[in-house]
Design an enzyme around this catalytic site. Structure first.
Site, PDB file in Angstrom:
ATOM      1  N   SER A 133       0.861  -1.176   0.000  1.00 31.32           N
ATOM      2  CA  SER A 133       0.000   0.000   0.000  1.00 31.32           C
ATOM      3  C   SER A 133       0.895   1.222   0.000  1.00 31.32           C
ATOM      4  CB  SER A 133      -0.874   0.020   1.264  1.00 31.32           C
ATOM      5  OG  SER A 133      -1.533   1.261   1.424  1.00 31.32           O
ATOM      6  N   TYR A 146      -2.027  -1.251  11.268  1.00 29.46           N
ATOM      7  CA  TYR A 146      -2.160  -1.482   9.827  1.00 29.46           C
ATOM      8  C   TYR A 146      -0.898  -1.052   9.089  1.00 29.46           C
ATOM      9  CZ  TYR A 146      -3.433  -0.583   4.983  1.00 29.46           C
ATOM     10  OH  TYR A 146      -3.435  -0.548   3.614  1.00 29.46           O
TER      11      TYR A 146
END
Length: 275
Positions: A133, A146
């Site tokens: 990401s 995360y």
């Protein structure tokens, strides 16, 4: 000519579904994996083979790779896409949940790489694609666990790339920016549940609103990530990283350009975070 085989995890929706369809269109025999096979049935019309797999269950992963090898005799592409975003203040998130986030986002990907590498080394070819990401390069408040998983997968991928290269195996990182999926809404709901009634309530509400109100027309469709993965696995010498999707490149550039405190200010403003 031998048909190449690909495994895509998290294939029941979003980026995983789009990637499975893209690789099938490119002529691969594609196995789409998810915990619930019933959510994969829509892919069978596209010639994709559904595969029940839980990336936190070693027996499930081992059996899945064994089935692919038994049925096709090879594995050419592994797309580690399965993952989720568990938001909440670092102080509030139970460590069991934090560990589970790492099990899904990091250790599941690492274990599948371990399982496919012997076959790829024997073939002297193959590509492992790890979907990280832009969150593996930047950070947002209340997303510590995360972002920790995505930073970890970035570093793991770099080391694996060096190790696998002498055997003809490529390791590629895909860094999506804003993508039009259900991810933001799910992360926002979890954030409110974990930190909405704590000392971090004001910040949690602001960040959750930002996560859930992202403009879907502005975010990129999942197919842009699928297209990047398609380019990576068919390239003779793929790039080590593909940074694609809304805002990804500008954010990484600004993070590289600015000192930490200045970038902190930008991120806090963008997420509605208040001191």
């Amino acid at each position: 000519m031998t048909t190449k085989t690909a495994l895509v995890t998290g294939a029941s929706s979003g980026i995983g579904e789009a990637t499975a369809r893209k690789l099938a269109d490119l002529g691969y025999t594609v196995y789409g994996a998810a915990r619930r096979v019933d959510r994969l049935q829509k892919l069978t019309d596209h010639g994709i083979r559904p595969l029940a797999m839980d990336v936190t269950d070693d027996a499930s992963m081992t059996a899945g790779i064994a089935r692919i090898i038994s049925e096709t005799g090879r594995i050419d592409v592994l797309v580690n896409n399965a993952g989720y975003g568990s938001y909440g203040a670092v102080e509030n998130v139970p460590l069991d949940e934090a560990r589970y986030q790492f099990e899904v986002n990091v250790f599941g990907a690492a274990r599948l790489a371990q399982l496919v590498l012997p076959h790829m080394r024997e073939q002297r070819s193959g590509t492992i694609v790890n979907v990280t990401s832009v969150g593996g390069k930047i950070y947002t408040p209340l997303g510590g666990w995360y972002h920790g998983t995505k930073f970890a997968l970035e570093g793991l991928s770099d080391c694996l790339r060096l190790e696998a290269q002498p055997f003809g195996v490529n390791v590629v990182v895909i860094e999506p920016g804003g993508i039009a999926t259900e991810w933001g809404g799910i992360a926002a709901d979890h954030l409110r549940k974990v930190s909405g009634d704590t000392a971090y309530a004001t910040q949690a509400q602001a960040v959750a609103t930002t996560l859930s109100s992202a403009n879907p027309r502005r975010n990129s469709p999942p197919r842009v990530i699928a297209d990047a993965i398609g380019k990576a696995v068919t390239a003779r010498r793929p790039k080590t990283r593909y940074t694609v999707g809304f805002g990804a490149r500008p954010l990484i550039f600004v993070k590289w350009l600015l000192p930490d405190r200045a970038f902190d200010a930008i991120i806090k403003r963008a997420t509605g975070f208040r001191d």
